[in-house]
Every structure is written in structure tokens, then in C-alpha cells.
Design an enzyme around this catalytic site. Structure first.
Site, PDB file in Angstrom:
ATOM      1  N   TYR A  59     -38.885 -47.604  44.718  1.00 11.63           N
ATOM      2  CA  TYR A  59     -38.834 -47.151  43.319  1.00 11.63           C
ATOM      3  C   TYR A  59     -40.185 -47.310  42.621  1.00 11.63           C
ATOM      4  O   TYR A  59     -40.680 -46.356  42.005  1.00 11.63           O
ATOM      5  CB  TYR A  59     -37.762 -47.932  42.576  1.00 11.63           C
ATOM      6  CG  TYR A  59     -37.591 -47.513  41.129  1.00 11.63           C
ATOM      7  CD1 TYR A  59     -36.918 -46.342  40.794  1.00 11.63           C
ATOM      8  CD2 TYR A  59     -38.111 -48.285  40.098  1.00 11.63           C
ATOM      9  CE1 TYR A  59     -36.770 -45.951  39.470  1.00 11.63           C
ATOM     10  CE2 TYR A  59     -37.958 -47.905  38.766  1.00 11.63           C
ATOM     11  CZ  TYR A  59     -37.287 -46.742  38.455  1.00 11.63           C
ATOM     12  OH  TYR A  59     -37.146 -46.359  37.149  1.00 11.63           O
TER      13      TYR A  59
ATOM     14  N   LYS B 183     -42.752 -44.327  41.029  1.00 20.09           N
ATOM     15  CA  LYS B 183     -43.175 -44.142  39.632  1.00 20.09           C
ATOM     16  C   LYS B 183     -44.696 -44.188  39.503  1.00 20.09           C
ATOM     17  O   LYS B 183     -45.258 -43.519  38.637  1.00 20.09           O
ATOM     18  CB  LYS B 183     -42.499 -45.192  38.744  1.00 20.09           C
ATOM     19  CG  LYS B 183     -40.980 -45.008  38.638  1.00 20.09           C
ATOM     20  CD  LYS B 183     -40.591 -43.630  38.099  1.00 20.09           C
ATOM     21  CE  LYS B 183     -39.097 -43.496  37.864  1.00 20.09           C
ATOM     22  NZ  LYS B 183     -38.704 -42.165  37.348  1.00 20.09           N
TER      23      LYS B 183
ATOM     24  N   ASN C 116     -36.770 -36.059  34.024  1.00 16.23           N
ATOM     25  CA  ASN C 116     -36.105 -37.348  33.812  1.00 16.23           C
ATOM     26  C   ASN C 116     -35.289 -37.816  35.011  1.00 16.23           C
ATOM     27  O   ASN C 116     -35.138 -39.022  35.224  1.00 16.23           O
ATOM     28  CB  ASN C 116     -35.197 -37.241  32.575  1.00 16.23           C
ATOM     29  CG  ASN C 116     -34.231 -38.397  32.466  1.00 16.23           C
ATOM     30  OD1 ASN C 116     -34.579 -39.488  32.033  1.00 16.23           O
ATOM     31  ND2 ASN C 116     -32.970 -38.182  32.868  1.00 16.23           N
TER      32      ASN C 116
ATOM     33  N   THR D 188     -28.286 -48.678  31.582  1.00 20.51           N
ATOM     34  CA  THR D 188     -27.700 -47.438  32.107  1.00 20.51           C
ATOM     35  C   THR D 188     -27.088 -47.735  33.475  1.00 20.51           C
ATOM     36  O   THR D 188     -27.220 -48.844  34.003  1.00 20.51           O
ATOM     37  CB  THR D 188     -28.777 -46.331  32.289  1.00 20.51           C
ATOM     38  OG1 THR D 188     -29.671 -46.746  33.331  1.00 20.51           O
ATOM     39  CG2 THR D 188     -29.552 -46.055  31.022  1.00 20.51           C
TER      40      THR D 188
ATOM     41  N   ASP E 154     -30.199 -29.470  40.680  1.00 22.50           N
ATOM     42  CA  ASP E 154     -30.466 -30.611  41.562  1.00 22.50           C
ATOM     43  C   ASP E 154     -31.950 -30.556  41.901  1.00 22.50           C
ATOM     44  O   ASP E 154     -32.408 -29.588  42.525  1.00 22.50           O
ATOM     45  CB  ASP E 154     -29.608 -30.501  42.827  1.00 22.50           C
ATOM     46  CG  ASP E 154     -29.799 -31.686  43.766  1.00 22.50           C
ATOM     47  OD1 ASP E 154     -30.885 -32.290  43.774  1.00 22.50           O
ATOM     48  OD2 ASP E 154     -28.857 -31.991  44.519  1.00 22.50           O
TER      49      ASP E 154
END
Ligand code: NAP
Length: 247
Positions: A170, A174, A84, A205, A57
Site C-alpha cells: 500500500y 501511494k 479515488n 472507512t 472498474d
């Protein structure tokens, strides 16, 4: 050669694991849930790949330390690290459609949780694995980023991201991954460790409720290319499968 991929029990990470195993690498498949990790490992082994599950984790320091300790005792070194594991913070709503990420009304705790996984997790895992990577003759680190983190694309009022909702969680996470990629590459260049960020594209996904138009195999291509760079390969770059992505 061996490769650790975080968040590899499903999605793009799993496809990266499958492809690296297909290239003959020993794949260390990181998963925060041991059962999900074992199931993915069994599938890769059934296809002839050499895969091992690692409970990991990226938000849990003890879990990261235990994973590094196991890799050291079992293999003694690490050749490739793929950071990832990631979350949007909005469940399975694509960040492009996530109203709860709009900056002026975002919940700060949600932003914190996204950065905990997507950004601080990258630092924690990378630093735990660096001593093992330094024992490899050709270490590679790939950070799975996103075009959503591109400041160039995001600030273009006519650009491809202009039709999407703004995001304070988000997308900035990134952007931070991209910044970390450059800073790690800067520090590690003298040691021959190549560090790059990958943009997998919009991939179907769980993270976007399968609204993406690329397969996980297609999304994995950018990551696999950077994980298998030769000695003259780039470092401190941001790449899709076939081109440089603007920062
Ligand atoms: P996904 O199918 O939801 O997979 C995400 C993976 O990350 C899962 O294995 C998940 O594990 C794992 N994860 C989440 N939090 C974790 C933690 N704290 N510790 C360890 N593992 C954790 O999504 P995906 O699309 O493959 O995403 C993979 C990466 O690609 C992410 O970094 C994402 O931001 C990036 N990306 C995706 C797209 C896209 O279009 N799909 C585009 C650009 C970038 P569980 O199964 O336990 O939840």
C-alpha cells in the site's frame, strides 16, 4: 461543471461526490458495482444533488473505455477527475497494522494487485479521460494519495509513521501515485490542467475497519479543495486539507 470520482459508492469518494454536488457540480459517481453506484446516486439526488452513476472498474480497460464513451456522449467533456478508488491489499486491516505487507515476507501477487488498482488504474483512467478534460476551460485532476506514501515521513526514524508496520504494497503504491502526480502535472502544465495529490488523513472507512479518527466528510475536504482550485492554484503538489504534505 461536472466531476468524475472513481470508487465513489462509499467512503471518502462518496463524501467527495456529496460535497461537489453540494457545490452545484454534476457528479459522475464511478462504482465498479452498478447496484452500489445507483444506491449512492439515489441518496445524493434525494439531497438535491445532480448525480449519475457510471459503472467503472479501474482495473478493467473495457469498463474504463465504456465509461469515457458514456461521459462523452452524455456531457461532451469532463471538468474534474478524482482518482479515488483504492485498496490496501489486506482487506479491512489498516496498512499500518497489516503484517502481510511487511516487505521481507510480502506476497508479490498481493503487491501486484494493489499496484493494479492504486497505480495502474490511475494511469488507465486518467489517459481515458484526458481527451474529455482537454475540452474543459479549467480541468483539474486530483489523485487520492496518503501520508503513508510520503518518503520524507516514512524515512524519519522519529517521525509520525515510525510506529507503524512497514509496507511493501500500500505505502509504495501511494508513493507511486505521488510520482505520477508530478509527472502528469509536468506534462499537462502547459495545457492549464492542474494535477495534485490529496492526503485525506486517517479516515474511518471500510478500508481500515473504521479505525480512522476523521469522518469521511473531513477526509473529503482535501480532495474537494484541490478539485475546485482557481486558475492560480498549485499543480504538482501534495496537500492535506490545510497544508502541504512532504513528499
Ligand atoms: P473504502 O471505503 O474502502 O472505499 C474504496 C472505494 O474504492 C470503494 O468504492 C471501492 O469499491 C473502490 N474500489 C476498489 N477497487 C476498485 C476498482 N478496481 N475499481 C473501482 N473502484 C474500486 O476506502 P476509503 O478509505 O474511502 O478509500 C478511498 C481512497 O482514499 C483510497 O485511494 C485510499 O487509499 C485513500 N486513503 C484512505 C485513507 C483512510 O484513512 N481511509 C487514508 C489515506 C488515503 P467497492 O465498494 O466496490 O469495493
Amino acid at each position: 461543471m461536472n466531476a468524475l470520482i472513481t470508487g465513489a459508492n462509499k467512503g471518502i469518494g462518496r463524501a467527495v461526490a456529496e460535497q461537489l454536488a453540494g457545490l452545484g457540480m454534476t457528479v459522475l459517481l464511478g462504482a465498479r458495482d452498478a447496484g452500489r453506484g445507483s444506491a449512492a446516486v439515489a441518496a445524493i439526488r434525494a439531497g438535491g444533488g445532480d448525480a449519475h452513476a457510471v459503472t467503472l472498474d479501474v482495473t478493467d480497460g473495457a469498463s474504463i473505455a465504456a465509461a469515457a464513451g458514456w461521459i462523452e456522449s452524455r456531457f461532451g467533456h469532463l471538468d474534474v477527475l478524482v482518482n479515488n478508488a483504492g485498496i490496501t491489499g489486506s482487506g479491512q486491516i489498516s496498512p499500518a497494522d497489516a503484517h502481510d505487507q511487511v516487505p521481507s515476507s510480502v506476497d508479490l501477487d498481493m503487491v501486484r494487485s494493489v499496484f493494479e488498482t492504486n497505480v495502474f488504474g490511475v494511469i488507465a483512467v486518467t489517459n481515458a479521460m484526458l481527451p474529455l478534460l482537454r475540452r474543459s476551460p479549467a480541468p483539474r485532476i486530483v489523485n487520492v494519495s496518503s501520508a503513508a506514501g510520503s518518503l520524507t515521513m516514512g524515512s524519519d526514524p522519529q517521525g509520525p509513521l515510525s510506529a507503524l508496520l512497514a509496507s511493501a504494497a500500500y505505502s509504495p503504491s501511494k508513493t507511486a501515485v505521488n510520482a505520477l502526480t508530478v509527472q502528469y502535472a509536468h506534462e499537462l502544465r502547459k495545457d492549464g490542467i492542474l494535477v495534485n495529490a490529496a492526503d485525506p488523513g486517517f479516515v474511518a472507512t471500510d478500508i481500515n475497519n473504521h479505525t480512522g479518527f476523521l469522518t469521511t466528510a473531513q477526509g473529503a475536504a482535501a480532495v474537494v479543495r484541490l478539485a475546485t482550485l482557481g486558475p492560480d492554484g498549485p499543480t504538482a503538489g501534495f496537500f492535506s486539507a490545510d497544508a502541504a504534505v512532504p513528499w
